[in-house]
Every structure is written in structure tokens, then in C-alpha cells.
Design a protein around this motif. Structure first.
Motif, PDB file in Angstrom:
ATOM      1  N   MET A   1     -13.760  14.417   3.938  1.00 50.29           N
ATOM      2  CA  MET A   1     -13.188  14.704   2.627  1.00 50.29           C
ATOM      3  C   MET A   1     -11.663  14.734   2.698  1.00 50.29           C
ATOM      4  N   VAL A   2     -11.039  14.415   1.603  1.00 44.87           N
ATOM      5  CA  VAL A   2      -9.588  14.460   1.513  1.00 44.87           C
ATOM      6  C   VAL A   2      -9.200  15.801   0.896  1.00 44.87           C
ATOM      7  N   SER A   3      -8.564  16.659   1.677  1.00 41.74           N
ATOM      8  CA  SER A   3      -8.121  17.955   1.166  1.00 41.74           C
ATOM      9  C   SER A   3      -6.811  17.786   0.400  1.00 41.74           C
ATOM     10  N   ARG A   4      -6.430  18.822  -0.331  1.00 38.43           N
ATOM     11  CA  ARG A   4      -5.158  18.761  -1.052  1.00 38.43           C
ATOM     12  C   ARG A   4      -3.995  18.614  -0.078  1.00 38.43           C
ATOM     13  N   SER A   5      -4.065  19.305   1.066  1.00 42.96           N
ATOM     14  CA  SER A   5      -2.986  19.172   2.045  1.00 42.96           C
ATOM     15  C   SER A   5      -2.944  17.760   2.634  1.00 42.96           C
ATOM     16  N   ASP A   6      -4.131  17.140   2.823  1.00 36.50           N
ATOM     17  CA  ASP A   6      -4.176  15.742   3.265  1.00 36.50           C
ATOM     18  C   ASP A   6      -3.475  14.848   2.244  1.00 36.50           C
ATOM     19  N   SER A   7      -3.826  15.044   0.982  1.00 37.36           N
ATOM     20  CA  SER A   7      -3.241  14.240  -0.088  1.00 37.36           C
ATOM     21  C   SER A   7      -1.730  14.409  -0.143  1.00 37.36           C
ATOM     22  N   GLU A   8      -1.259  15.639  -0.043  1.00 43.37           N
ATOM     23  CA  GLU A   8       0.179  15.889  -0.108  1.00 43.37           C
ATOM     24  C   GLU A   8       0.910  15.276   1.083  1.00 43.37           C
ATOM     25  N   ALA A   9       0.277  15.292   2.253  1.00 44.57           N
ATOM     26  CA  ALA A   9       0.898  14.671   3.426  1.00 44.57           C
ATOM     27  C   ALA A   9       1.025  13.161   3.239  1.00 44.57           C
ATOM     28  N   LEU A  10       0.006  12.540   2.658  1.00 46.98           N
ATOM     29  CA  LEU A  10       0.060  11.105   2.399  1.00 46.98           C
ATOM     30  C   LEU A  10       1.120  10.771   1.363  1.00 46.98           C
ATOM     31  N   ILE A  11       1.217  11.589   0.325  1.00 52.13           N
ATOM     32  CA  ILE A  11       2.241  11.381  -0.700  1.00 52.13           C
ATOM     33  C   ILE A  11       3.635  11.517  -0.087  1.00 52.13           C
ATOM     34  N   ALA A  12       3.816  12.514   0.763  1.00 55.26           N
ATOM     35  CA  ALA A  12       5.124  12.723   1.404  1.00 55.26           C
ATOM     36  C   ALA A  12       5.505  11.522   2.263  1.00 55.26           C
ATOM     37  N   ALA A  13       4.526  10.916   2.930  1.00 47.50           N
ATOM     38  CA  ALA A  13       4.806   9.735   3.749  1.00 47.50           C
ATOM     39  C   ALA A  13       5.258   8.565   2.880  1.00 47.50           C
ATOM     40  N   VAL A  14       4.617   8.392   1.720  1.00 48.48           N
ATOM     41  CA  VAL A  14       5.028   7.333   0.797  1.00 48.48           C
ATOM     42  C   VAL A  14       6.444   7.603   0.284  1.00 48.48           C
ATOM     43  N   GLU A  15       6.739   8.847  -0.039  1.00 53.27           N
ATOM     44  CA  GLU A  15       8.087   9.195  -0.507  1.00 53.27           C
ATOM     45  C   GLU A  15       9.137   8.853   0.541  1.00 53.27           C
ATOM     46  N   ARG A  16       8.851   9.157   1.796  1.00 48.51           N
ATOM     47  CA  ARG A  16       9.821   8.885   2.870  1.00 48.51           C
ATOM     48  C   ARG A  16      10.064   7.389   3.065  1.00 48.51           C
ATOM     49  N   SER A  17       9.046   6.589   2.776  1.00 45.05           N
ATOM     50  CA  SER A  17       9.159   5.145   3.006  1.00 45.05           C
ATOM     51  C   SER A  17       9.773   4.395   1.827  1.00 45.05           C
ATOM     52  N   THR A  18      10.018   5.081   0.727  1.00 44.70           N
ATOM     53  CA  THR A  18      10.535   4.432  -0.487  1.00 44.70           C
ATOM     54  C   THR A  18      12.056   4.323  -0.429  1.00 44.70           C
ATOM     55  N   GLY A  19      12.562   3.099  -0.571  1.00 45.17           N
ATOM     56  CA  GLY A  19      14.001   2.882  -0.488  1.00 45.17           C
ATOM     57  C   GLY A  19      14.745   3.204  -1.760  1.00 45.17           C
ATOM     58  N   ASP A  20      14.208   2.789  -2.902  1.00 43.80           N
ATOM     59  CA  ASP A  20      14.865   2.984  -4.197  1.00 43.80           C
ATOM     60  C   ASP A  20      13.894   3.703  -5.137  1.00 43.80           C
ATOM     61  N   PRO A  21      14.034   5.007  -5.308  1.00 41.09           N
ATOM     62  CA  PRO A  21      13.083   5.759  -6.144  1.00 41.09           C
ATOM     63  C   PRO A  21      12.969   5.227  -7.565  1.00 41.09           C
ATOM     64  N   ARG A  22      14.053   4.658  -8.089  1.00 39.86           N
ATOM     65  CA  ARG A  22      14.002   4.142  -9.461  1.00 39.86           C
ATOM     66  C   ARG A  22      13.094   2.915  -9.554  1.00 39.86           C
ATOM     67  N   ALA A  23      13.080   2.104  -8.497  1.00 41.65           N
ATOM     68  CA  ALA A  23      12.234   0.910  -8.474  1.00 41.65           C
ATOM     69  C   ALA A  23      10.786   1.247  -8.159  1.00 41.65           C
ATOM     70  N   GLY A  24      10.551   2.440  -7.606  1.00 37.64           N
ATOM     71  CA  GLY A  24       9.193   2.831  -7.266  1.00 37.64           C
ATOM     72  C   GLY A  24       8.873   2.535  -5.813  1.00 37.64           C
ATOM     73  N   ILE A  25       7.597   2.555  -5.490  1.00 37.56           N
ATOM     74  CA  ILE A  25       7.221   2.451  -4.086  1.00 37.56           C
ATOM     75  C   ILE A  25       7.282   1.024  -3.561  1.00 37.56           C
ATOM     76  N   PHE A  26       7.385   0.024  -4.433  1.00 36.48           N
ATOM     77  CA  PHE A  26       7.443  -1.370  -3.989  1.00 36.48           C
ATOM     78  C   PHE A  26       8.736  -2.068  -4.432  1.00 36.48           C
ATOM     79  N   GLY A  27       8.888  -2.261  -5.739  1.00 36.31           N
ATOM     80  CA  GLY A  27      10.076  -2.929  -6.241  1.00 36.31           C
ATOM     81  C   GLY A  27       9.844  -4.390  -6.573  1.00 36.31           C
ATOM     82  N   PRO A  28      10.809  -5.013  -7.259  1.00 35.74           N
ATOM     83  CA  PRO A  28      10.619  -6.339  -7.858  1.00 35.74           C
ATOM     84  C   PRO A  28      10.430  -7.477  -6.868  1.00 35.74           C
ATOM     85  N   ARG A  29      10.821  -7.311  -5.618  1.00 31.53           N
ATOM     86  CA  ARG A  29      10.658  -8.402  -4.642  1.00 31.53           C
ATOM     87  C   ARG A  29       9.358  -8.306  -3.852  1.00 31.53           C
ATOM     88  N   SER A  30       8.560  -7.342  -4.147  1.00 29.38           N
ATOM     89  CA  SER A  30       7.333  -7.107  -3.371  1.00 29.38           C
ATOM     90  C   SER A  30       6.207  -8.040  -3.816  1.00 29.38           C
TER      91      SER A  30
END
Length: 314
Positions: A1-30
Motif C-alpha cells: 500500500m502507498v501510505s501518506r508519507s510514501d506519497s509525500e516522499a514521492l511528491i518531494a522527489a518530483v519537486e526537487r527534480s523540477t527546474g522551472d516551477p512555472r512550467a511544471g514538472i516537464f515543460g514545453p520541450r518535453s
């Protein structure tokens, strides 16, 4: 099962990997933007929905916790509001969409009411379970590529590799760690084919009825034409055509072949306002510092049931 802490850890990893928060997690060249901006993705929506219904947990959960299958356009909107907020929204919108999805899933649990495939009556199910999440996610990812290639031709190996790398990032917002996914596109396709042969999937009587209602457009102003129903059925494969009891005779196969010929010719000629979906137009406006235009608002109504992506300002 995916716990809330698991989910938050995954979200935090995505946040760290995002270069331009305004463009989102991918951006127009993706590759994710390149594939998912196409309105041709609607071609694969029926396939994804039916393959999800082929998972007994999904069909049972929809029966016990939702009435959207009697209003299929509402299910379409509720799915793509979240998915497109993750893909085309700002980082804040993507994160809010992930937390919203996790919260919704925490309330979806229960017991199987009958023996279906590998699942016994009385056994528990829960939406925030990795294997079930992985299958639902996989139906969306592969169906998008099938639809894109039907209208625009094959993606290259490099493009598929890039698209799948983006998909592994997106999976984190669904609650799926990268370690629970195949390493590459070829492995992903092997997983899909193995699942389709396994007893982890199986069509119940109720799932079959929901599928027929969906393809008939019951409860919706959208009535899928014959060629769309035939294409969806063709993409399901022999096992699920049989289990869903869907006709696939000579007339249906001819309709599929004709559609595969005329769709690319017509689709490539569409203006951007029609060809590209509202959430992509909205993202382009955001990156240019402009207000959402009429085109984006109008096509958003079709794709997500409202005039702009949700979770703005979150």
C-alpha cells in the motif's frame, strides 16, 4: 500500500527534480507535452477505460463508490482534470493534483462481492495499492502512444525512451515509485502484455455491462461512432474482445482499416486551436504571462469540464 508519507516522499522527489516551477514538472520541450497536447489522445480513451474495467478491483470500486459509469463524460473529465493538471499545470498545481488524487483514493476500499479472476469473494481491495495503481497508470500511458501513432505515425525509439522517462516521473504523482515500474519502454510493453495474459485481470458481468454502456455513450451527449467503437475493440486484443463480448467482424475490421487511412490525412491538417488540447493552450499562455484565451477556455470545457485547470493558486 502507498501510505501518506510514501506519497509525500514521492511528491518531494518530483519537486526537487523540477527546474522551472512555472512550467511544471516537464515543460514545453518535453516529450510528455508533445504527446499529451494532441487531441488525438481521445482515440485511446475508450481503450484505457475498458482495460481499467478489466481489473476486478477497479470495476468493483466503481460500482461501490461511484456512479460516474452511468455518466461516462464525467469520469472522462474527472480523470483528465487531474492528469492534465499534473502534466500541464505549474509545479504547485501538479503537487496539489497529486495530493487530491491520493486523498480521493484513501476513501476507495472495500471487499469483493464475487469471485473474479484471482480475487476471491470477501477479499479486500484498496485504491492506494501499488499493483492496481500501476495497471491503471499503464493503461493511460500506452493508450496515449497508440492514439498518437494512429494519427501522427510512429514515434522513434529515442522519443519513446524520453516519453517513458517522463512517465516514470509522472508516476510519482500517482503514488508509484520508479522502482515499481519497468526500466524502459520495451520492459513496459512486456509488463502490459504479461498482465493481459494473467489472472490478475478478468471481466465481471457488471464490468461488461459498464463497458457496453460506455461504448454506446449511455448518459452522455457524446455517442461514439462505429469506427471509434471498432478501433477501441481492435486495440483491446482478442482476450478482452471475448470477455467484454464485443463484436469484431468483417465490417468492424474494415471500419478500423478505413479509419487508420483517413485519420492521419485529416488530423495533420487541423489548426492548432483544434488539434492541441485546452490545457496545453493554457500552459502556453501561463508561460507567456498572458491570460487564458477563448480557445483554451472553450476546449478546456470539452477536455476537463471547466474553463481552466484546477488547483490554480494552491
Amino acid at each position: 500500500m502507498v501510505s501518506r508519507s510514501d506519497s509525500e516522499a514521492l511528491i518531494a522527489a518530483v519537486e526537487r527534480s523540477t527546474g522551472d516551477p512555472r512550467a511544471g514538472i516537464f515543460g514545453p520541450r518535453s516529450m510528455s507535452w508533445k504527446v499529451n497536447r494532441e487531441s488525438a489522445l481521445f482515440l485511446g480513451a475508450g481503450r484505457a477505460a475498458l482495460l481499467q474495467l478489466a481489473h476486478p478491483w477497479v470495476a468493483t470500486a466503481l460500482e461501490q463508490h461511484s456512479n460516474v459509469m452511468s455518466r461516462p463524460i464525467e469520469r472522462f473529465h474527472s480523470t483528465f482534470r487531474v492528469v492534465f493538471a499534473m502534466i500541464f499545470g505549474s509545479l504547485d498545481q501538479a503537487v496539489a493534483a497529486a495530493r487530491h488524487l491520493y486523498g480521493v483514493h484513501t476513501h476507495i476500499r472495500g471487499e469483493m462481492r464475487e469471485d473474479i479472476a484471482a480475487y476471491h469473494r470477501g477479499s479486500p481491495y484498496e485504491a492506494n495499492e501499488i499493483a492496481a495503481l500501476r495497471w491503471v497508470f499503464a493503461t493511460l500511458i500506452e493508450s496515449a502512444v497508440l492514439a498518437y501513432e494512429c494519427a501522427l505515425g510512429p514515434l522513434t525509439d529515442r522519443e519513446l525512451a524520453s516519453y517513458f522517462a517522463d512517465s516514470r516521473t509522472l508516476a510519482g504523482l500517482f503514488g508509484l515509485p520508479a522502482s515499481e515500474l519497468p526500466d524502459d519502454w520495451a520492459g513496459f510493453l512486456r509488463y502490459c502484455r504479461e498482465m493481459e495474459k494473467s489472472n490478475l485481470l478478468g471481466v465481471s458481468t457488471r464490468a461488461r455491462a459498464m463497458a457496453h454502456d460506455l461504448l454506446a455513450g449511455v448518459g452522455s451527449w457524446i455517442k461514439p461512432p462505429h469506427w471509434y467503437r471498432a478501433l477501441t475493440t481492435d486495440w483491446l486484443g482478442e482476450r478482452f474482445r471475448e470477455e467484454f463480448e464485443l463484436a469484431h467482424g468483417e465490417d468492424d475490421r474494415s471500419a478500423v482499416e478505413r479509419a487508420k487511412r483517413w485519420l492521419p490525412r485529416i488530423y495533420r491538417r487541423l489548426p492548432e486551436a483544434v488539434r492541441f488540447i485546452g490545457p496545453w493552450h493554457e500552459a502556453q499562455a501561463r508561460l507567456k504571462g498572458r491570460r487564458i484565451g477563448v480557445v483554451a477556455r472553450s476546449t478546456n470545457r470539452f477536455w476537463i469540464g471547466q474553463m481552466q485547470l484546477p488547483f490554480a493558486g494552491k
